[in-house]
Design a protein around this motif. Structure first.
Motif, PDB file in Angstrom:
ATOM      1  N   TYR A  19      46.741  50.803  46.959  1.00  0.00           N
ATOM      2  CA  TYR A  19      45.317  50.670  46.676  1.00  0.00           C
ATOM      3  C   TYR A  19      44.426  51.438  47.645  1.00  0.00           C
ATOM      4  N   ASN A  47      40.959  38.369  37.294  1.00  0.00           N
ATOM      5  CA  ASN A  47      41.608  39.661  37.521  1.00  0.00           C
ATOM      6  C   ASN A  47      43.096  39.624  37.216  1.00  0.00           C
ATOM      7  N   LEU A  48      43.690  38.428  37.299  1.00  0.00           N
ATOM      8  CA  LEU A  48      45.117  38.299  37.003  1.00  0.00           C
ATOM      9  C   LEU A  48      45.378  38.335  35.510  1.00  0.00           C
ATOM     10  N   PHE A  49      44.668  37.469  34.739  1.00  0.00           N
ATOM     11  CA  PHE A  49      45.031  37.387  33.325  1.00  0.00           C
ATOM     12  C   PHE A  49      44.432  38.493  32.462  1.00  0.00           C
ATOM     13  N   VAL A  50      43.507  39.286  33.002  1.00  0.00           N
ATOM     14  CA  VAL A  50      43.049  40.464  32.242  1.00  0.00           C
ATOM     15  C   VAL A  50      43.534  41.761  32.890  1.00  0.00           C
ATOM     16  N   SER A  51      44.375  41.634  33.904  1.00  0.00           N
ATOM     17  CA  SER A  51      45.032  42.789  34.535  1.00  0.00           C
ATOM     18  C   SER A  51      44.048  43.877  34.952  1.00  0.00           C
ATOM     19  N   THR A  52      43.034  43.491  35.719  1.00  0.00           N
ATOM     20  CA  THR A  52      42.045  44.467  36.178  1.00  0.00           C
ATOM     21  C   THR A  52      42.236  44.776  37.656  1.00  0.00           C
ATOM     22  N   ASP A  53      41.761  45.951  38.057  1.00  0.00           N
ATOM     23  CA  ASP A  53      41.835  46.395  39.439  1.00  0.00           C
ATOM     24  C   ASP A  53      40.515  46.130  40.155  1.00  0.00           C
ATOM     25  N   ASP A  56      36.665  46.765  38.720  1.00  0.00           N
ATOM     26  CA  ASP A  56      36.587  46.717  37.253  1.00  0.00           C
ATOM     27  C   ASP A  56      35.651  45.632  36.726  1.00  0.00           C
TER      28      ASP A  56
END
Length: 232
Positions: A19, A47-53, A56
């Protein structure tokens, strides 16, 4: 706290290299296109369940994922932190979507159902008033969330109520009318780790599986195309 320190050290040793470039870029500013309104519940990790960085999502979290309504001028009728986040995200960031995400087993919904009003917690008791219009809607009866425990049904009603509260802000109404903003109601089933999206045409929350996800993506693409055509 021990877990936090150990996690930080683990990130520095193993996660940071992947990162490093991302954070170097983000040091110059942020440009998230979605305001995500979620509950403070530790089990809800957007951020975990929508897989964002990082960078975002612009995330606003509070007890019960609620948004106080505004008066005619846009001034919040209750706590103003949520309204401040709303104004900042719409006026300073390229936010085009707002998601209100409720969840199963929400303590705030259980408290509202029980009529919670404890003098030892005056701030919490006052804050829960923001959710009471959803309780009134729930008590009027309806099919939303049929088969779920009462507090989970109330949680789904509350998501819709918070969307209605968002629409009381002139800034939100203006952008909705212009087609430059979209509102979304989501509900996270913790036990099954599955997100449901509210479908106005079905008048219920539908699980976002592969089929529903593809439908939503096609709808978003169509909406974006129409907005671009109107702007041109």
């Amino acid at each position: 706290m021990k877990k936090l320190v150990q996690g930080l050290l683990d990130f520095q040793r193993h996660g940071l290299p992947a990162y490093r470039a991302t954070f170097a870029r983000l040091a110059h500013g942020q440009s998230p296109d979605c305001l995500f309104i979620a509950c403070s519940d530790s089990r809800v990790v957007p951020n975990l369940f929508v897989s964002t960085d990082p960078g975002d999502l612009f995330v606003m979290r509070n007890v019960g994922n609620m948004v106080p309504p505004s008066d005619a001028t846009g001034l919040s009728l209750s706590d103003r932190s949520e309204a401040a986040a709303l104004e900042f995200s719409l006026l300073n960031l390229p936010v085009k979507d707002i998601v209100v995400c409720g969840h199963s087993g929400c303590g705030a919904m259980k408290a509202i159902l029980s009529g919670y009003n404890d003098q030892k917690t005056p701030n919490l008791s006052s804050w829960l008033d923001v959710g009471r219009p959803a309780l009134a809607a729930f008590e009027r009866g309806g099919k939303l969330g049929e088969g779920l425990p009462p507090y989970d049904r109330l949680s789904q009603y509350s998501v819709l109520q918070q969307l209605a509260h968002l629409r009381t802000y002139p800034l939100v109404r203006e952008r909705l009318a212009a087609g430059t903003l979209r509102l979304h109601g989501w509900w996270f089933d913790i036990g099954h780790a599955r997100v449901h999206a509210y479908r106005p045409d079905l008048e219920r929350f539908a699980p976002i599986d592969e089929l529903e996800g593809e439908r939503m993506l096609a709808e978003l693409e169509s909406s974006s195309s129409e907005t671009s055509s109107s702007a041109a």
